[in-house]
Design a protein around this motif. Structure first.
Motif, short mmCIF file in Angstrom:
data_model
loop_
_atom_site.label_atom_id
_atom_site.label_comp_id
_atom_site.label_asym_id
_atom_site.label_seq_id
_atom_site.Cartn_x
_atom_site.Cartn_y
_atom_site.Cartn_z
N SER A 201 2.50 8.82 -12.32
CA SER A 201 2.93 7.88 -11.28
C SER A 201 2.26 6.52 -11.46
O SER A 201 2.88 5.48 -11.20
CB SER A 201 2.63 8.44 -9.89
OG SER A 201 1.23 8.57 -9.69
N THR A 202 1.01 6.52 -11.92
CA THR A 202 0.32 5.25 -12.14
C THR A 202 0.98 4.46 -13.26
O THR A 202 1.17 3.24 -13.15
CB THR A 202 -1.17 5.51 -12.47
OG1 THR A 202 -1.78 6.23 -11.40
CG2 THR A 202 -1.91 4.20 -12.68
N VAL A 203 1.35 5.15 -14.33
CA VAL A 203 2.02 4.48 -15.46
C VAL A 203 3.37 3.93 -15.03
O VAL A 203 3.70 2.77 -15.30
CB VAL A 203 2.17 5.45 -16.65
CG1 VAL A 203 3.05 4.83 -17.73
CG2 VAL A 203 0.80 5.82 -17.22
N LEU A 204 4.17 4.73 -14.35
CA LEU A 204 5.52 4.30 -13.95
C LEU A 204 5.49 3.23 -12.86
O LEU A 204 6.45 2.46 -12.74
CB LEU A 204 6.33 5.51 -13.48
CG LEU A 204 6.66 6.56 -14.54
CD1 LEU A 204 7.51 7.68 -13.94
CD2 LEU A 204 7.39 5.93 -15.72
N SER A 205 4.41 3.17 -12.10
CA SER A 205 4.33 2.19 -11.03
C SER A 205 4.29 0.76 -11.56
O SER A 205 4.55 -0.19 -10.82
CB SER A 205 3.09 2.44 -10.16
OG SER A 205 1.89 2.16 -10.86
N VAL A 206 3.96 0.60 -12.85
CA VAL A 206 3.99 -0.73 -13.47
C VAL A 206 5.40 -1.31 -13.38
O VAL A 206 5.58 -2.53 -13.30
CB VAL A 206 3.52 -0.64 -14.94
CG1 VAL A 206 3.70 -1.97 -15.65
CG2 VAL A 206 2.07 -0.19 -15.01
N VAL A 207 6.40 -0.44 -13.38
CA VAL A 207 7.80 -0.87 -13.27
C VAL A 207 8.27 -0.85 -11.81
O VAL A 207 8.91 -1.79 -11.33
CB VAL A 207 8.73 0.02 -14.12
CG1 VAL A 207 10.19 -0.36 -13.91
CG2 VAL A 207 8.35 -0.08 -15.59
N THR A 208 7.95 0.22 -11.09
CA THR A 208 8.50 0.40 -9.75
C THR A 208 7.93 -0.57 -8.72
O THR A 208 8.66 -1.07 -7.86
CB THR A 208 8.29 1.84 -9.26
OG1 THR A 208 6.88 2.14 -9.21
CG2 THR A 208 8.98 2.84 -10.18
N ALA B 289 0.83 -1.21 0.00
CA ALA B 289 0.00 0.00 0.00
C ALA B 289 0.86 1.26 0.00
O ALA B 289 0.52 2.26 -0.63
CB ALA B 289 -0.94 0.00 1.21
N ALA B 290 2.00 1.20 0.70
CA ALA B 290 2.87 2.38 0.84
C ALA B 290 3.60 2.74 -0.44
O ALA B 290 4.03 3.89 -0.60
CB ALA B 290 3.88 2.14 1.97
N ILE B 291 3.77 1.79 -1.37
CA ILE B 291 4.55 2.06 -2.58
C ILE B 291 3.67 2.32 -3.80
O ILE B 291 4.16 2.39 -4.92
CB ILE B 291 5.51 0.89 -2.88
CG1 ILE B 291 4.75 -0.40 -3.19
CG2 ILE B 291 6.47 0.69 -1.73
CD1 ILE B 291 5.64 -1.58 -3.56
#
Length: 304
Positions: free
Chosen positions: A285-292, A255-257
């Protein structure tokens, strides 16, 4: 590695649901008013039902203790995120401060925890969602307005997520019997969480071009939310003596990330801040979170 694969599959499903939202918005099948109504449905009905249902499980002292620990971990995560955001952005760069400090625990954290860990994961993430709402409506409003009187205790008390959390804890601790028909109804509504949340996210993305999303300020802020703060939280969690229940710790960390909380768009509109920039931080941030997110979960499996 198996957990990362499960996570990647869930993110792929979410991406397809986001595509549905983009299609509906670009074809005007879903209007701006419709997206606002969808957001209200998600915040005021669906997420509270998800939280309430997660507490309809058998009571054990171990689960109660884990709930207390998960709440403490979530609190540590938020305090760290808010402190780092304030140090970097202060009150002058309000959108960046809010974006970096507050994650998307409700819209994305709950579906991820449910997919990766199961209903037990939602049980632990519920505290994170409740604290998120509490801090957004207090510290978040203060950051947006720079007025302490803007903090409304009445609004906090009426927040449906907090009400659902309190009711859920009471039901869990006292083991009050709930009719099966009501449990089933809660389940049907709760199952709407992932599709509705992701379709709504797609409507935010629909009107933004890739060039507009690569705003330098937004990229810096998003990297703070997706990389710097999660790394700091992982380091703190690693230093704490919490190895007994890895699933619980991982649920809170998941949840935190998550990316920038979508509620920032609502706050930006309400308090006359830069609404378009707030949308960019959420979408980028939603798009990049697919990687992070998979990367950070893989690291968490190594260190936790």
């Amino acid at each position: 590695m198996g957990l990362v694969i499960i996570l990647l599959k869930q993110i792929a499903v979410m991406a397809m649901l986001v595509t549905v939202g983009i299609f509906l918005r670009r074809k005007s099948y879903l209007t701006l008013q419709g997206t606002k109504d969808l957001g209200n449905l998600l915040l005021r009905v669906i997420i509270p039902c998800v939280i309430l249902k997660s507490y309809l499980i058998e009571y054990t002292p171990e689960r109660l203790a884990a709930l207390g620990v998960s709440t403490l971990l979530a609190l540590i995560g938020f305090l760290l995120a808010m402190a780092l955001s304030y140090i970097l952005y202060g009150k002058q760069r309000r959108i960046e401060n809010f974006s970096a400090a507050f994650c998307n625990a409700g819209f994305i954290g709950i579906p991820l925890a449910q997919a990766v860990i199961g209903d037990e994961g939602v049980f632990y993430v519920a505290s994170t969602v409740a604290l998120l709402n509490l801090f957004q409506w207090t510290y978040g409003v203060y950051i947006m307005t720079d007025r302490q009187e803007a903090i409304s205790g009445k609004a906090i008390a009426k927040n449906p997520v907090l009400i659902a959390l309190v009711c859920g804890i009471v039901l869990f601790v006292l083991q009050i019997p709930i009719p099966e028909i009501l449990v089933n109804t809660l389940g049907y509504i709760a199952n709407m969480n992932t599709p509705v949340a992701m379709i709504l996210m797609g409507t935010y993305l629909a009107n933004l071009t890739p060039k507009r999303m690569l705003d330098r300020r937004a990229v810096s802020c998003v990297l703070m939310r997706l990389v710097a703060i999660p790394t700091a939280i992982l380091l703190v969690f690693w230093l704490l003596p919490i190895r007994d229940d890895v699933g619980m710790v991982l649920a809170v960390y998941l949840a935190a990330i998550t990316p920038v909380g979508a509620n920032i768009c609502v706050f930006a509109q309400q308090y006359d801040c830069d609404y378009e920039f707030s949308v960019i931080t959420v979408c980028l941030s939603t798009v990049l979170s697919v990687v992070t997110i998979p990367t950070l979960v893989y690291l968490a499996q190594i260190f936790l």
